[in-house]
Structure formats: C-alpha cells, structure tokens
Design a protein around this motif. Structure first.
Motif, PDB file in Angstrom:
ATOM      1  N   ARG A  69     -23.057  -2.116  -6.404  1.00 46.30           N
ATOM      2  CA  ARG A  69     -23.149  -1.082  -5.371  1.00 46.30           C
ATOM      3  C   ARG A  69     -22.266  -1.328  -4.151  1.00 46.30           C
ATOM      4  O   ARG A  69     -22.319  -0.561  -3.208  1.00 46.30           O
ATOM      5  CB  ARG A  69     -24.605  -0.947  -4.879  1.00 46.30           C
ATOM      6  CG  ARG A  69     -25.587  -0.458  -5.924  1.00 46.30           C
ATOM      7  CD  ARG A  69     -25.317   0.998  -6.276  1.00 46.30           C
ATOM      8  NE  ARG A  69     -26.351   1.567  -7.118  1.00 46.30           N
ATOM      9  CZ  ARG A  69     -26.311   1.586  -8.445  1.00 46.30           C
ATOM     10  NH1 ARG A  69     -25.304   1.043  -9.092  1.00 46.30           N
ATOM     11  NH2 ARG A  69     -27.293   2.143  -9.132  1.00 46.30           N
ATOM     12  N   ARG A  70     -21.446  -2.375  -4.139  1.00 46.55           N
ATOM     13  CA  ARG A  70     -20.618  -2.670  -2.970  1.00 46.55           C
ATOM     14  C   ARG A  70     -19.173  -2.892  -3.379  1.00 46.55           C
ATOM     15  O   ARG A  70     -18.897  -3.593  -4.359  1.00 46.55           O
ATOM     16  CB  ARG A  70     -21.106  -3.917  -2.241  1.00 46.55           C
ATOM     17  CG  ARG A  70     -22.473  -3.825  -1.630  1.00 46.55           C
ATOM     18  CD  ARG A  70     -22.647  -2.758  -0.557  1.00 46.55           C
ATOM     19  NE  ARG A  70     -21.724  -2.906   0.555  1.00 46.55           N
ATOM     20  CZ  ARG A  70     -21.393  -1.930   1.384  1.00 46.55           C
ATOM     21  NH1 ARG A  70     -21.894  -0.734   1.248  1.00 46.55           N
ATOM     22  NH2 ARG A  70     -20.553  -2.144   2.366  1.00 46.55           N
ATOM     23  N   ILE A  71     -18.267  -2.318  -2.616  1.00 48.77           N
ATOM     24  CA  ILE A  71     -16.830  -2.520  -2.801  1.00 48.77           C
ATOM     25  C   ILE A  71     -16.357  -3.512  -1.746  1.00 48.77           C
ATOM     26  O   ILE A  71     -16.508  -3.258  -0.549  1.00 48.77           O
ATOM     27  CB  ILE A  71     -16.056  -1.198  -2.652  1.00 48.77           C
ATOM     28  CG1 ILE A  71     -16.453  -0.208  -3.748  1.00 48.77           C
ATOM     29  CG2 ILE A  71     -14.542  -1.455  -2.649  1.00 48.77           C
ATOM     30  CD1 ILE A  71     -15.878   1.187  -3.562  1.00 48.77           C
ATOM     31  N   ALA A  72     -15.784  -4.621  -2.192  1.00 51.74           N
ATOM     32  CA  ALA A  72     -15.176  -5.576  -1.269  1.00 51.74           C
ATOM     33  C   ALA A  72     -13.738  -5.170  -0.972  1.00 51.74           C
ATOM     34  O   ALA A  72     -13.285  -5.216   0.170  1.00 51.74           O
ATOM     35  CB  ALA A  72     -15.221  -6.995  -1.846  1.00 51.74           C
ATOM     36  N   GLU A  73     -13.019  -4.762  -2.026  1.00 49.68           N
ATOM     37  CA  GLU A  73     -11.645  -4.274  -1.858  1.00 49.68           C
ATOM     38  C   GLU A  73     -11.277  -3.439  -3.065  1.00 49.68           C
ATOM     39  O   GLU A  73     -11.889  -3.526  -4.121  1.00 49.68           O
ATOM     40  CB  GLU A  73     -10.653  -5.424  -1.652  1.00 49.68           C
ATOM     41  CG  GLU A  73     -10.542  -6.404  -2.786  1.00 49.68           C
ATOM     42  CD  GLU A  73      -9.602  -7.562  -2.470  1.00 49.68           C
ATOM     43  OE1 GLU A  73      -8.637  -7.408  -1.688  1.00 49.68           O
ATOM     44  OE2 GLU A  73      -9.844  -8.647  -3.018  1.00 49.68           O
ATOM     45  N   ILE A  74     -10.257  -2.603  -2.867  1.00 52.53           N
ATOM     46  CA  ILE A  74      -9.793  -1.712  -3.933  1.00 52.53           C
ATOM     47  C   ILE A  74      -8.275  -1.662  -3.882  1.00 52.53           C
ATOM     48  O   ILE A  74      -7.668  -1.756  -2.810  1.00 52.53           O
ATOM     49  CB  ILE A  74     -10.429  -0.304  -3.798  1.00 52.53           C
ATOM     50  CG1 ILE A  74     -10.020   0.611  -4.960  1.00 52.53           C
ATOM     51  CG2 ILE A  74     -10.132   0.314  -2.450  1.00 52.53           C
ATOM     52  CD1 ILE A  74     -10.818   1.911  -5.027  1.00 52.53           C
ATOM     53  N   LEU A  75      -7.659  -1.553  -5.050  1.00 55.62           N
ATOM     54  CA  LEU A  75      -6.210  -1.423  -5.154  1.00 55.62           C
ATOM     55  C   LEU A  75      -5.919  -0.148  -5.921  1.00 55.62           C
ATOM     56  O   LEU A  75      -6.513   0.098  -6.977  1.00 55.62           O
ATOM     57  CB  LEU A  75      -5.621  -2.640  -5.879  1.00 55.62           C
ATOM     58  CG  LEU A  75      -4.104  -2.675  -5.996  1.00 55.62           C
ATOM     59  CD1 LEU A  75      -3.596  -4.099  -5.840  1.00 55.62           C
ATOM     60  CD2 LEU A  75      -3.596  -2.073  -7.293  1.00 55.62           C
ATOM     61  N   ILE A  76      -5.010   0.666  -5.384  1.00 60.69           N
ATOM     62  CA  ILE A  76      -4.586   1.905  -6.021  1.00 60.69           C
ATOM     63  C   ILE A  76      -3.124   1.756  -6.388  1.00 60.69           C
ATOM     64  O   ILE A  76      -2.303   1.370  -5.548  1.00 60.69           O
ATOM     65  CB  ILE A  76      -4.783   3.133  -5.093  1.00 60.69           C
ATOM     66  CG1 ILE A  76      -6.267   3.335  -4.764  1.00 60.69           C
ATOM     67  CG2 ILE A  76      -4.259   4.395  -5.757  1.00 60.69           C
ATOM     68  CD1 ILE A  76      -6.707   2.628  -3.532  1.00 60.69           C
ATOM     69  N   LEU A  77      -2.786   2.067  -7.637  1.00 57.42           N
ATOM     70  CA  LEU A  77      -1.432   1.867  -8.156  1.00 57.42           C
ATOM     71  C   LEU A  77      -0.849   3.184  -8.644  1.00 57.42           C
ATOM     72  O   LEU A  77      -1.441   3.862  -9.493  1.00 57.42           O
ATOM     73  CB  LEU A  77      -1.481   0.862  -9.318  1.00 57.42           C
ATOM     74  CG  LEU A  77      -0.220   0.638 -10.128  1.00 57.42           C
ATOM     75  CD1 LEU A  77       0.918   0.125  -9.253  1.00 57.42           C
ATOM     76  CD2 LEU A  77      -0.494  -0.336 -11.262  1.00 57.42           C
ATOM     77  N   GLY A  78       0.297   3.548  -8.081  1.00 50.42           N
ATOM     78  CA  GLY A  78       1.016   4.745  -8.499  1.00 50.42           C
ATOM     79  C   GLY A  78       2.498   4.554  -8.250  1.00 50.42           C
ATOM     80  O   GLY A  78       2.915   3.556  -7.658  1.00 50.42           O
ATOM     81  N   GLU A  79       3.306   5.494  -8.717  1.00 48.77           N
ATOM     82  CA  GLU A  79       4.757   5.401  -8.537  1.00 48.77           C
ATOM     83  C   GLU A  79       5.235   6.342  -7.442  1.00 48.77           C
ATOM     84  O   GLU A  79       4.472   7.155  -6.943  1.00 48.77           O
ATOM     85  CB  GLU A  79       5.462   5.773  -9.846  1.00 48.77           C
ATOM     86  CG  GLU A  79       5.373   4.678 -10.884  1.00 48.77           C
ATOM     87  CD  GLU A  79       6.335   4.904 -12.031  1.00 48.77           C
ATOM     88  OE1 GLU A  79       7.540   5.083 -11.751  1.00 48.77           O
ATOM     89  OE2 GLU A  79       5.875   4.892 -13.169  1.00 48.77           O
ATOM     90  N   GLY A 108       2.783  -0.129  -5.805  1.00 51.55           N
ATOM     91  CA  GLY A 108       3.713   0.497  -6.724  1.00 51.55           C
ATOM     92  C   GLY A 108       3.863  -0.444  -7.908  1.00 51.55           C
ATOM     93  O   GLY A 108       3.256  -1.525  -7.922  1.00 51.55           O
ATOM     94  N   PRO A 109       4.661  -0.088  -8.890  1.00 51.88           N
ATOM     95  CA  PRO A 109       4.802  -0.922 -10.081  1.00 51.88           C
ATOM     96  C   PRO A 109       5.235  -2.365  -9.804  1.00 51.88           C
ATOM     97  O   PRO A 109       4.941  -3.260 -10.591  1.00 51.88           O
ATOM     98  CB  PRO A 109       5.858  -0.188 -10.899  1.00 51.88           C
ATOM     99  CG  PRO A 109       5.733   1.236 -10.464  1.00 51.88           C
ATOM    100  CD  PRO A 109       5.388   1.169  -8.998  1.00 51.88           C
TER     101      PRO A 109
END
Length: 136
Positions: A69-79, A108-109
């Motif tokens: 139920r908890r997010i410490a960190e998130i990474l989003i990857l796109g171009e 990014g990549p």
C-alpha cells in the motif's frame, strides 16, 4: 544492483510489452515499495479512447493486488525529447499511496533524465488524509 537499476530494468521489461497500437508511444513504469518489492506496469491503449490505462496505473494495480500500500519511489520510462512525466491523473494516483517526499524518476532508454519529489510534481495535493477528514 542498485534500486534505480532494478526500477529501470522492471520498467523497461514492462514497456517492451506495452500495448500502444494507436499512438505508437510505449511507456513502462516500476514502483518500489518500502519493503523493497518492485511492481511494474505498461500502458494499454484501447480503440474506445480514453478507456486505456497508463503504465503507472498498471504498476499501482499490481502493487495493490500483491497487498502492498505504499510507494517509496517510481520510475517512468518513455522515449522522445520531452520528459515523460506522469499525467495529472497518474500524479493523483501516485499521491494516494505516496508521501510528498516520494521520488519520481523520469527516464529515457539510456537512463534517468530527471528526478522529482511528488510534491514538486503535484503541489498542494488532495490526498487520502484530506478526503477522510471531509468524509460524512
């Protein structure tokens, strides 16, 4: 392997499976919880726009389905040239499970391009504490 590398690898694997036949823009996201677990998601488009789902929403759903139920960190990857930051709805989705100081990494990549706290991306956020305080 460091936490960022683990997140990047999970987001890249999810992105490779994204379903983006309309936009051609594949996105992967990976969440790390305080327990160290990693959950990933990919964007899923639909011919009946806007029925599709963002990568962040998929990662959050996987996290919740696993009982976290908890997010410490998130990474989003796109171009692309522009930073692929979470959309407004996903910023609010992340806020539901993360504190203001949770880190959001935009990649990014070739790796992480920028990092922000949730408070930087969603200042003065409406969160679960506020909603509970105003509930009837």
């Amino acid at each position: 392997m460091g936490e960022i590398e683990r997140l990047f690898g999970a987001a890249a694997a999810a992105r490779a499976n994204a379903y983006a036949p309309y936009s051609g823009f594949s996105v992967g996201a990976a969440i790390r919880t305080p327990s160290g677990a990693i959950f990933a998601g990919a964007n899923v488009e639909n011919a009946a726009y806007p029925v599709g789902a963002c990568a962040e929403a998929g990662a959050i759903s996987a996290m919740v389905a696993a009982g976290e139920r908890r997010i410490a960190e998130i990474l989003i990857l796109g171009e692309g040239e522009a930073l692929v930051t979470p959309c407004g709805a996903c910023r609010q989705r992340v806020r539901e499970f993360a504190s203001d100081d949770a880190m959001i990494h935009v990649a990014g990549p070739n790796g992480v391009r920028a990092s922000f706290t949730l408070a930087e991306l969603l200042p003065q956020a409406f969160g679960p504490g506020i909603a509970k305080a105003h509930a009837p």
